[in-house]
Design an enzyme around this catalytic site. Structure first.
Site, mmCIF file in Angstrom:
data_model
loop_
_atom_site.group_PDB
_atom_site.id
_atom_site.type_symbol
_atom_site.label_atom_id
_atom_site.label_comp_id
_atom_site.label_asym_id
_atom_site.label_seq_id
_atom_site.Cartn_x
_atom_site.Cartn_y
_atom_site.Cartn_z
ATOM 1 N N GLY A 10 0.819 -1.206 0.000
ATOM 2 C CA GLY A 10 0.000 0.000 0.000
ATOM 3 C C GLY A 10 0.854 1.258 0.000
ATOM 4 N N PHE A 11 0.183 2.377 0.091
ATOM 5 C CA PHE A 11 0.853 3.690 0.086
ATOM 6 C C PHE A 11 1.824 3.809 1.268
ATOM 7 C CE2 PHE A 11 -0.124 8.095 1.908
ATOM 8 C CZ PHE A 11 0.970 8.700 1.316
ATOM 9 N N THR A 35 -6.312 -3.587 -1.687
ATOM 10 C CA THR A 35 -6.296 -2.185 -2.154
ATOM 11 C C THR A 35 -4.890 -1.759 -2.593
ATOM 12 O OG1 THR A 35 -5.869 -1.307 0.069
ATOM 13 C CG2 THR A 35 -8.189 -1.492 -0.615
ATOM 14 N N GLY A 36 -3.898 -2.623 -2.380
ATOM 15 C CA GLY A 36 -2.507 -2.270 -2.668
ATOM 16 C C GLY A 36 -2.132 -2.528 -4.115
ATOM 17 N N TYR A 150 -14.714 1.087 9.634
ATOM 18 C CA TYR A 150 -13.316 1.504 9.760
ATOM 19 C C TYR A 150 -13.047 2.011 11.179
ATOM 20 C CZ TYR A 150 -8.989 3.996 8.428
ATOM 21 O OH TYR A 150 -7.689 4.455 8.314
ATOM 22 N N LYS A 154 -10.708 0.147 14.105
ATOM 23 C CA LYS A 154 -9.496 0.757 14.666
ATOM 24 C C LYS A 154 -9.624 0.904 16.178
ATOM 25 C CE LYS A 154 -7.202 1.491 10.761
ATOM 26 N NZ LYS A 154 -5.918 0.828 10.452
ATOM 27 N N ARG A 191 -9.654 9.133 -2.395
ATOM 28 C CA ARG A 191 -9.209 10.067 -1.363
ATOM 29 C C ARG A 191 -8.889 11.416 -2.007
ATOM 30 N NH1 ARG A 191 -5.380 6.591 2.640
ATOM 31 N NH2 ARG A 191 -5.010 5.264 0.828
HETATM 32 P P1 NAD Z 1 -3.512 1.520 1.297
HETATM 33 O O1 NAD Z 1 -4.856 1.043 0.878
HETATM 34 O O2 NAD Z 1 -2.639 2.159 0.279
HETATM 35 O O3 NAD Z 1 -2.689 0.330 1.972
HETATM 36 C C1 NAD Z 1 -3.275 -0.690 2.733
HETATM 37 C C2 NAD Z 1 -2.642 -2.011 2.334
HETATM 38 O O4 NAD Z 1 -3.166 -3.066 3.158
HETATM 39 C C3 NAD Z 1 -2.955 -2.398 0.879
HETATM 40 O O5 NAD Z 1 -1.773 -2.741 0.208
HETATM 41 C C4 NAD Z 1 -3.897 -3.589 1.008
HETATM 42 O O6 NAD Z 1 -3.828 -4.478 -0.073
HETATM 43 C C5 NAD Z 1 -3.416 -4.199 2.335
HETATM 44 N N1 NAD Z 1 -4.424 -5.039 2.991
HETATM 45 C C6 NAD Z 1 -5.686 -4.693 3.343
HETATM 46 N N2 NAD Z 1 -6.306 -5.743 3.941
HETATM 47 C C7 NAD Z 1 -5.398 -6.753 3.980
HETATM 48 C C8 NAD Z 1 -5.428 -8.081 4.482
HETATM 49 N N3 NAD Z 1 -6.535 -8.602 5.026
HETATM 50 N N4 NAD Z 1 -4.313 -8.842 4.378
HETATM 51 C C9 NAD Z 1 -3.178 -8.329 3.820
HETATM 52 N N5 NAD Z 1 -3.090 -7.095 3.310
HETATM 53 C C10 NAD Z 1 -4.189 -6.315 3.389
HETATM 54 O O7 NAD Z 1 -3.754 2.522 2.523
HETATM 55 P P2 NAD Z 1 -2.708 3.427 3.318
HETATM 56 O O8 NAD Z 1 -3.127 4.835 3.179
HETATM 57 O O9 NAD Z 1 -1.306 3.052 2.964
HETATM 58 O O10 NAD Z 1 -3.016 3.008 4.817
HETATM 59 C C11 NAD Z 1 -2.178 2.078 5.512
HETATM 60 C C12 NAD Z 1 -2.618 1.995 6.957
HETATM 61 O O11 NAD Z 1 -2.520 3.286 7.580
HETATM 62 C C13 NAD Z 1 -4.061 1.543 7.143
HETATM 63 O O12 NAD Z 1 -4.138 0.697 8.265
HETATM 64 C C14 NAD Z 1 -4.805 2.829 7.403
HETATM 65 O O13 NAD Z 1 -5.960 2.630 8.193
HETATM 66 C C15 NAD Z 1 -3.756 3.649 8.149
HETATM 67 N N6 NAD Z 1 -3.990 5.095 8.018
HETATM 68 C C16 NAD Z 1 -3.672 5.752 6.856
HETATM 69 C C17 NAD Z 1 -3.899 7.126 6.748
HETATM 70 C C18 NAD Z 1 -3.515 7.911 5.521
HETATM 71 O O14 NAD Z 1 -3.704 9.142 5.508
HETATM 72 N N7 NAD Z 1 -2.955 7.321 4.487
HETATM 73 C C19 NAD Z 1 -4.469 7.814 7.827
HETATM 74 C C20 NAD Z 1 -4.819 7.105 8.974
HETATM 75 C C21 NAD Z 1 -4.539 5.749 9.061
HETATM 76 N N1 UDP Z 2 -13.357 15.283 -0.623
HETATM 77 C C1 UDP Z 2 -13.795 16.152 -1.624
HETATM 78 N N2 UDP Z 2 -13.685 15.742 -2.940
HETATM 79 C C2 UDP Z 2 -13.152 14.530 -3.281
HETATM 80 C C3 UDP Z 2 -12.703 13.658 -2.247
HETATM 81 C C4 UDP Z 2 -12.836 14.084 -0.937
HETATM 82 O O1 UDP Z 2 -14.270 17.264 -1.363
HETATM 83 O O2 UDP Z 2 -13.074 14.231 -4.493
HETATM 84 C C5 UDP Z 2 -13.458 15.734 0.781
HETATM 85 C C6 UDP Z 2 -14.158 14.736 1.709
HETATM 86 O O3 UDP Z 2 -15.568 14.978 1.729
HETATM 87 C C7 UDP Z 2 -13.504 15.033 3.045
HETATM 88 C C8 UDP Z 2 -12.074 15.476 2.678
HETATM 89 O O4 UDP Z 2 -12.125 15.821 1.294
HETATM 90 O O5 UDP Z 2 -14.150 16.096 3.691
HETATM 91 C C9 UDP Z 2 -11.023 14.397 2.888
HETATM 92 O O6 UDP Z 2 -11.472 13.223 2.263
HETATM 93 P P1 UDP Z 2 -10.626 11.883 2.141
HETATM 94 O O7 UDP Z 2 -11.475 10.909 1.387
HETATM 95 O O8 UDP Z 2 -9.279 12.152 1.578
HETATM 96 O O9 UDP Z 2 -10.385 11.323 3.627
HETATM 97 P P2 UDP Z 2 -10.985 11.569 5.086
HETATM 98 O O10 UDP Z 2 -10.132 12.620 5.681
HETATM 99 O O11 UDP Z 2 -12.418 11.993 4.985
HETATM 100 O O12 UDP Z 2 -10.831 10.246 5.744
#
Ligand code: NAD
Ligand code: UDP
Length: 315
Positions: A10-11, A35-36, A150, A154, A191
């Site tokens: 993932g990201f 989702t990766g 979600y 968490k 997102r």
């Molecule tokens: P992402 O979707 O890019 O990465 C998530 C990864 O988890 C993906 O590669 C997906 O394939 C893998 N995955 C999901 N379910 C799985 C399973 N059952 N078994 C194995 N792999 C699995 O999302 P991200 O933004 O990189 O988020 C990573 C983590 O960080 C998540 O737990 C997310 O809740 C947390 N997080 C991210 C953000 C953000 O802003 N990016 C903010 C808060 C929390």
């Molecule tokens: N949002 C938006 N346009 C888009 C996608 C998101 O206006 O195309 C808004 C969404 O309603 C939220 C904020 O941007 O208020 C951040 O959304 P995101 O999906 O990135 O993550 P969140 O912080 O809500 O988990």
């Protein structure tokens, strides 16, 4: 150290792999690609310190060899119900990753006497009534709302982790991540950052949900992984917020992206698309990260966006 990272494709997981390898550790990535994206790890496949296991973390993890740390990042992460990769369309998978997945990864850490770090989220605060959000705030979450799969996964994970820490002496850590952005975010998970950048680069209007007055605080990924690494190496067992406290409305954010990309198309308002339970204000209080980890973000939003836009232009 030998570190297992779930969600490695993932990201955030892929950037964490890069960071830990850069610090001289051995990394085992695990993912089921729900989702990766394989592309996120291609550059590591020839690295002798990196290996990958395709596995669903909701199934028991049997692992050969010793681990020194387990980092559980596997979970869908986008709230957008219009994307097939959004957690509203993967509700049971999301709850399973944040319950069975947390249980399985905790047990693995415990068997190895390894450090454990969990990717929690600002979503544990829900649509917050306190501002900015401190770790002591208990949150304002609808347990049956459209984000509940979600948020509650968490929150359950945090409770399970504290139970392992308190009753089984597992060496746990919890990071509460606020909106983070950078290269390698899926363009199609809905997102806001990748959606706006894609729209802007195609000279299309940016889709603002609601009136755009809702706020977020965006952290550049390099800052985030630095903070997470410091937490992993620390002995802090209670949740720590990591995020950038610079709060901005979605409207202003859209203006910034249009300015940086010279997008003449402006914005398109979708008042009907203000998804249920969309938090209205979000901003981390990072006092604990500052005092415990000596961490604060270094990359400002403008610079982070320039780097991210450049990465989407070349991909
Ligand atoms: P992402 O979707 O890019 O990465 C998530 C990864 O988890 C993906 O590669 C997906 O394939 C893998 N995955 C999901 N379910 C799985 C399973 N059952 N078994 C194995 N792999 C699995 O999302 P991200 O933004 O990189 O988020 C990573 C983590 O960080 C998540 O737990 C997310 O809740 C947390 N997080 C991210 C953000 C953000 O802003 N990016 C903010 C808060 C929390
Ligand atoms: N949002 C938006 N346009 C888009 C996608 C998101 O206006 O195309 C808004 C969404 O309603 C939220 C904020 O941007 O208020 C951040 O959304 P995101 O999906 O990135 O993550 P969140 O912080 O809500 O988990």
């Amino acid at each position: 150290m030998r570190v297992l990272i779930t969600g490695a494709a993932g990201f955030l997981g892929s950037h964490l792999c890069d960071h830990l390898l850069g610090e001289g550790h051995e990394v085992v990535g695990m993912d089921n690609f729900v989702t990766g994206n394989r592309e996120n790890l291609v550059h590591l496949l020839r690295n002798k310190s990196f290996s990958f296991i395709r596995h669903d973390v909701t199934e028991v993890i049997s692992f050969q060899g010793k681990l020194d740390a387990v980092m559980h990042f596997a979970s869908p992460a986008s709230p957008n119900p219009e994307s097939p990769f959004g957690y509203p369309n993967l509700p049971v998978e999301t709850l399973a990753a944040g319950s069975l997945g947390t249980f399985n990864t905790l047990n693995l850490a415990r068997m190895n006497a390894a450090r454990y770090l969990f990717a929690s989220t600002s979503e544990v605060y829900g649509d917050p009534l306190e501002h900015p959000q401190k770790e002591t705030y208990w949150g304002h979450v609808d347990p049956v709302g459209l984000r509940s799969m979600y948020d509650e996964a968490k929150r359950f994970s945090e409770a399970l982790i504290m139970a392992y820490y308190r009753s089984k002496n597992t060496d746990t850590r919890i990071v509460r991540i606020f909106n983070t952005f950078g290269p390698r975010m899926r363009v199609d998970d809905g997102r806001v950052v990748p959606s706006f950048i894609q729209q802007a680069l195609r000279h299309k209007p940016l889709t603002i949900f609601g009136n755009g007055q809702q706020t977020r605080s965006f952290c550049y990924v390099d800052d985030l992984v630095d903070g997470i690494y410091r937490l992993l190496m620390s002995d802090e067992h209670f949740p720590v917020n990591i995020g950038n406290p610079m709060e901005i409305s979605i409207l202003k954010f859209a203006e910034m992206i249009n300015h940086l990309t010279d997008n003449p198309a402006g914005m398109d308002f979708h008042p009907d698309k203000r998804f249920d339970n969309d938090p209205q204000r979000r901003c981390p209080d990072i006092s604990r990260a500052k005092s415990l980890l000596g961490w604060e973000p270094k990359v400002d939003l403008n610079e982070g966006l320039k780097r991210t836009i450049a990465s989407y232009q070349t991909s």
